[in-house]
Design a protein around this motif. Structure first.
Motif, PDB file in Angstrom:
ATOM      1  N   SER A  58      11.988  10.979 -77.793  1.00  0.00           N
ATOM      2  CA  SER A  58      10.829  11.803 -77.249  1.00  0.00           C
ATOM      3  C   SER A  58       9.506  10.907 -77.495  1.00  0.00           C
ATOM      4  N   ASN A  59       9.347  10.502 -78.501  1.00  0.00           N
ATOM      5  CA  ASN A  59       7.947   9.838 -78.808  1.00  0.00           C
ATOM      6  C   ASN A  59       7.688   8.759 -77.471  1.00  0.00           C
ATOM      7  N   ILE A  60       8.885   8.082 -77.226  1.00  0.00           N
ATOM      8  CA  ILE A  60       8.689   6.866 -76.266  1.00  0.00           C
ATOM      9  C   ILE A  60       8.471   7.522 -74.834  1.00  0.00           C
ATOM     10  N   LEU A  61       9.173   8.676 -74.354  1.00  0.00           N
ATOM     11  CA  LEU A  61       8.650   9.415 -73.458  1.00  0.00           C
ATOM     12  C   LEU A  61       7.467  10.055 -73.206  1.00  0.00           C
ATOM     13  N   PHE A  62       6.976  10.481 -74.452  1.00  0.00           N
ATOM     14  CA  PHE A  62       5.665  11.040 -74.264  1.00  0.00           C
ATOM     15  C   PHE A  62       4.388  10.097 -74.448  1.00  0.00           C
ATOM     16  N   TYR A  63       4.541   9.208 -75.171  1.00  0.00           N
ATOM     17  CA  TYR A  63       3.406   8.196 -75.357  1.00  0.00           C
ATOM     18  C   TYR A  63       3.366   7.075 -74.294  1.00  0.00           C
ATOM     19  N   MET A  64       4.459   6.705 -73.547  1.00  0.00           N
ATOM     20  CA  MET A  64       4.539   5.801 -72.439  1.00  0.00           C
ATOM     21  C   MET A  64       3.952   6.429 -71.188  1.00  0.00           C
TER      22      MET A  64
ATOM     23  N   GLY B  86       8.496   4.707 -67.672  1.00  0.00           N
ATOM     24  CA  GLY B  86       9.295   5.534 -67.941  1.00  0.00           C
ATOM     25  C   GLY B  86       9.018   6.735 -68.837  1.00  0.00           C
ATOM     26  N   GLY B  87       7.939   7.042 -68.919  1.00  0.00           N
ATOM     27  CA  GLY B  87       7.070   8.174 -69.512  1.00  0.00           C
ATOM     28  C   GLY B  87       7.518   9.409 -68.824  1.00  0.00           C
ATOM     29  N   ASP B  88       7.767  10.588 -69.765  1.00  0.00           N
ATOM     30  CA  ASP B  88       8.078  11.853 -69.020  1.00  0.00           C
ATOM     31  C   ASP B  88       7.810  12.949 -70.142  1.00  0.00           C
ATOM     32  N   THR B  89       6.604  13.675 -69.933  1.00  0.00           N
ATOM     33  CA  THR B  89       6.058  14.326 -70.797  1.00  0.00           C
ATOM     34  C   THR B  89       7.149  15.814 -70.963  1.00  0.00           C
ATOM     35  N   GLU B  90       7.534  16.240 -69.858  1.00  0.00           N
ATOM     36  CA  GLU B  90       8.335  17.458 -70.185  1.00  0.00           C
ATOM     37  C   GLU B  90       9.624  17.304 -70.641  1.00  0.00           C
ATOM     38  N   LYS B  91      10.470  16.093 -70.491  1.00  0.00           N
ATOM     39  CA  LYS B  91      11.551  15.668 -71.050  1.00  0.00           C
ATOM     40  C   LYS B  91      11.166  15.433 -72.712  1.00  0.00           C
ATOM     41  N   SER B  92      10.207  14.893 -72.833  1.00  0.00           N
ATOM     42  CA  SER B  92       9.850  14.686 -74.284  1.00  0.00           C
ATOM     43  C   SER B  92       9.740  15.829 -74.951  1.00  0.00           C
ATOM     44  N   LEU B  93       9.035  17.085 -74.507  1.00  0.00           N
ATOM     45  CA  LEU B  93       9.197  18.216 -75.010  1.00  0.00           C
ATOM     46  C   LEU B  93      10.313  18.975 -75.511  1.00  0.00           C
ATOM     47  N   GLN B  94      11.423  18.677 -74.507  1.00  0.00           N
ATOM     48  CA  GLN B  94      12.718  19.284 -74.491  1.00  0.00           C
ATOM     49  C   GLN B  94      13.455  18.513 -75.737  1.00  0.00           C
ATOM     50  N   GLY B  95      13.238  17.288 -76.004  1.00  0.00           N
ATOM     51  CA  GLY B  95      13.850  16.588 -76.751  1.00  0.00           C
ATOM     52  C   GLY B  95      13.160  16.802 -78.363  1.00  0.00           C
ATOM     53  N   TYR B  96      11.957  17.082 -78.394  1.00  0.00           N
ATOM     54  CA  TYR B  96      11.262  17.353 -79.691  1.00  0.00           C
ATOM     55  C   TYR B  96      11.759  18.985 -79.910  1.00  0.00           C
ATOM     56  N   LYS B  97      11.912  19.869 -79.025  1.00  0.00           N
ATOM     57  CA  LYS B  97      12.460  21.313 -79.340  1.00  0.00           C
ATOM     58  C   LYS B  97      13.776  21.211 -79.544  1.00  0.00           C
ATOM     59  N   LYS B  98      14.488  20.392 -79.207  1.00  0.00           N
ATOM     60  CA  LYS B  98      16.024  20.215 -79.367  1.00  0.00           C
ATOM     61  C   LYS B  98      16.234  19.586 -80.877  1.00  0.00           C
ATOM     62  N   ALA B  99      15.407  18.471 -81.321  1.00  0.00           N
ATOM     63  CA  ALA B  99      15.426  17.967 -82.689  1.00  0.00           C
ATOM     64  C   ALA B  99      14.840  19.466 -83.668  1.00  0.00           C
TER      65      ALA B  99
END
Length: 247
Positions: free
Chosen positions: A155-161, A166-179
């Motif tokens: 999710s770090n990669i998706l959020f900061y890139m 290939g960044g994706d803020t919404e997908k990163s949020l889903q990953g963080y919440k899953k963790a």
């Protein structure tokens, strides 16, 4: 004779206590994190590196995780030289580990994040490094889809890139919440775990970026309820959010 035996016994007990303190790296790192003393992780990493008990794969990856946290902290603090120096050491350790554990999902996730740090320190390298970074991140999540650390690192990669890479803020949020959900379900994953605190803060940051201020406030309040001594949220992140909410 009894007195000598008593003294020797006390000495042995003292040595045992010292040894127990020496191997309690996780608790030490966590306390330094909460108290805003992450620069002292350098001392901790050096101690772990020289510890024979930390030479297995698990121990080495734990050391690499602290390098990852330290480099990120130094970059946030604007200490680019120190960040670069520690990043070089981290990359060297990661390369050694990769020879024997190329399929370890946490290692792959850490390597992707270390590459992200390289790009942040030298943006011109993005064109040559971004593809490899994303490949490592995708391999990590494919091999460890239910590992909380892998989800955070991916999710770090998706959020900061940037989106272009290939960044994706919404997908990163889903990953963080899953963790966070996985960690919340396992008391051992919450104990003395700086990444547990960090993922809650990061969720707040992502919500804040998306102007979901009420959701960000819930997360920051949760952190402060659990860890009221965590100065970064108390003095920086939460006050910043409150100022935005006033506007």
């Amino acid at each position: 004779m009894k007195r000598i035996f008593f003294v020797v016994t006390l000495f042995i007990c003292a040595l045992c206590n010292i040894e127990a303190q020496q191997i309690n790296y996780k608790a030490t790192a966590f306390n330094l994190f909460l108290n805003g003393k992450m620069t002292q992780w350098t001392w901790l990493i050096n101690k772990m590196t020289s510890d024979p008990k930390m030479q297995n794969e698990e121990g080495q990856i734990e050391i690499l995780t602290y390098y990852y946290g330290l480099v990120g902290h130094l970059m946030d603090a604007g200490q680019k030289k120190q960040a670069s120096e520690n990043l070089q050491k981290a990359n060297k350790l990661a390369a050694q580990l990769y020879k024997t554990a190329p399929n370890n999902p946490v290692l792959l996730g850490l390597m992707a994040n270390l590459t992200g740090f390289q790009i942040a320190l030298s943006p011109l390298k993005a064109t040559t490094l971004a593809k490899g970074m994303m490949n490592k991140a995708k391999q990590a999540i494919a091999k460890g889809p239910d590992d909380p650390y892998v989800n955070i690192l991916y999710s770090n990669i998706l959020f900061y890139m940037p989106d272009i890479f290939g960044g994706d803020t919404e997908k990163s949020l889903q990953g963080y919440k899953k963790a966070l959900q996985i960690m919340d379900a396992n008391p051992e994953l919450k104990k003395n775990n700086w990444m547990y605190v960090q993922v809650m803060v990061t969720i707040g940051v992502v919500e804040e970026k998306q102007e979901n201020y009420a959701e960000a406030q819930k997360m920051y309040r949760r952190v402060l309820q659990l860890y009221p001594e965590y100065a970064h949220v108390k003095n920086v992140t939460y006050p910043r959010l409150l100022e935005k909410m006033k506007g």
